[in-house]
Design an enzyme around this catalytic site. Structure first.
Site, PDB file in Angstrom:
ATOM      1  N   SER A  46       0.760  -1.214  -0.145  1.00  0.00           N
ATOM      2  CA  SER A  46      -0.040   0.031   0.194  1.00  0.00           C
ATOM      3  C   SER A  46       0.697   1.261   0.028  1.00  0.00           C
ATOM      4  O   SER A  46       0.282   2.194  -0.227  1.00  0.00           O
ATOM      5  CB  SER A  46      -0.999   0.117   1.026  1.00  0.00           C
ATOM      6  OG  SER A  46      -0.221   0.159   2.395  1.00  0.00           O
ATOM      7  N   LYS A  89       0.762   4.360   6.826  1.00  0.00           N
ATOM      8  CA  LYS A  89       0.060   5.319   5.656  1.00  0.00           C
ATOM      9  C   LYS A  89       0.748   6.744   5.984  1.00  0.00           C
ATOM     10  O   LYS A  89       1.523   6.998   6.862  1.00  0.00           O
ATOM     11  CB  LYS A  89      -1.173   5.416   5.850  1.00  0.00           C
ATOM     12  CG  LYS A  89      -1.767   4.106   5.968  1.00  0.00           C
ATOM     13  CD  LYS A  89      -2.083   3.554   4.675  1.00  0.00           C
ATOM     14  CE  LYS A  89      -2.915   2.248   4.782  1.00  0.00           C
ATOM     15  NZ  LYS A  89      -2.750   1.041   3.760  1.00  0.00           N
TER      16      LYS A  89
END
Length: 188
Positions: A46, A89
């Site tokens: 990701s 993230k």
């Protein structure tokens, strides 16, 4: 009796000295991991191309004791879905800011974001119905929360999916990739 003889009489047995050394080392290690740094293995793609799947990185825990995470920083946090995993993230917006996704571009407070780390991949809304997240755009991030997104925008379950995350769920600021050697380097 001279000083050397007195000191010799007060020495601990060699095996006990080793036990104490190991106990102190273990306690120091645990304290450092709890309050200073943590080590992580990245489980998914990701954050490609910034961080590769399988990379090992260091997250520091000290700076967020005196300040909140800032936009642009890469953070680790507890999975808001409750899987027990730690996710990683990039912070896109902080409490009070408004995020919008228009034509594949991220806007924060109506300013288009320059995001070279996405390699031009578009940022579209995700179907968050599965998690019950009530995210519609434009979205104003609540105070005490962060809007986080993966750099690999076409393959990242992030705030578009689970909503803003509480600042209190942040576990560290990712600062360094240490393995494999080809990924060695700072995340600044």
């Amino acid at each position: 009796m001279n000083k050397e003889a007195k000191a010799e009489g007060r020495r601990l047995p060699g095996w006990l000295e080793w036990v104490i050394v190991f106990a102190v080392a273990i306690i120091a290690s645990l304290l450092i991991r709890r309050y200073v740094v943590e080590f992580y293995k990245v489980p998914s793609g990701s954050m490609l191309e910034t961080i590769q799947e399988g990379d090992y990185l260091v997250g520091e825990k000290v700076s967020y004791r005196s300040r909140s995470p800032q936009a642009g920083e890469i953070v680790t946090f507890d999975d808001p879905v409750g899987s027990g995993y730690t996710l990683i993230k990039r912070v896109i917006a902080v409490g009070g800011q408004t995020v919008d996704l228009r034509d594949g571009i991220v806007y924060v407070d109506d300013v288009a974001q320059e995001e070279p780390y996405t390699l031009g991949k578009p940022s579209y809304p995700l179907d968050q119905q599965a998690q019950g997240a009530n995210v519609s755009f434009p979205y104003t991030v609540p105070e005490g929360y962060l809007w986080v997104m993966g750099d690999n925008r076409t393959n990242s379950l992030d705030s578009r999916y689970f909503g803003a995350i509480p600042e209190s769920s942040v576990t560290s600021r990712a600062v360094w990739t240490y393995w494999p050697p080809s990924s060695w380097g700072s995340m600044e």
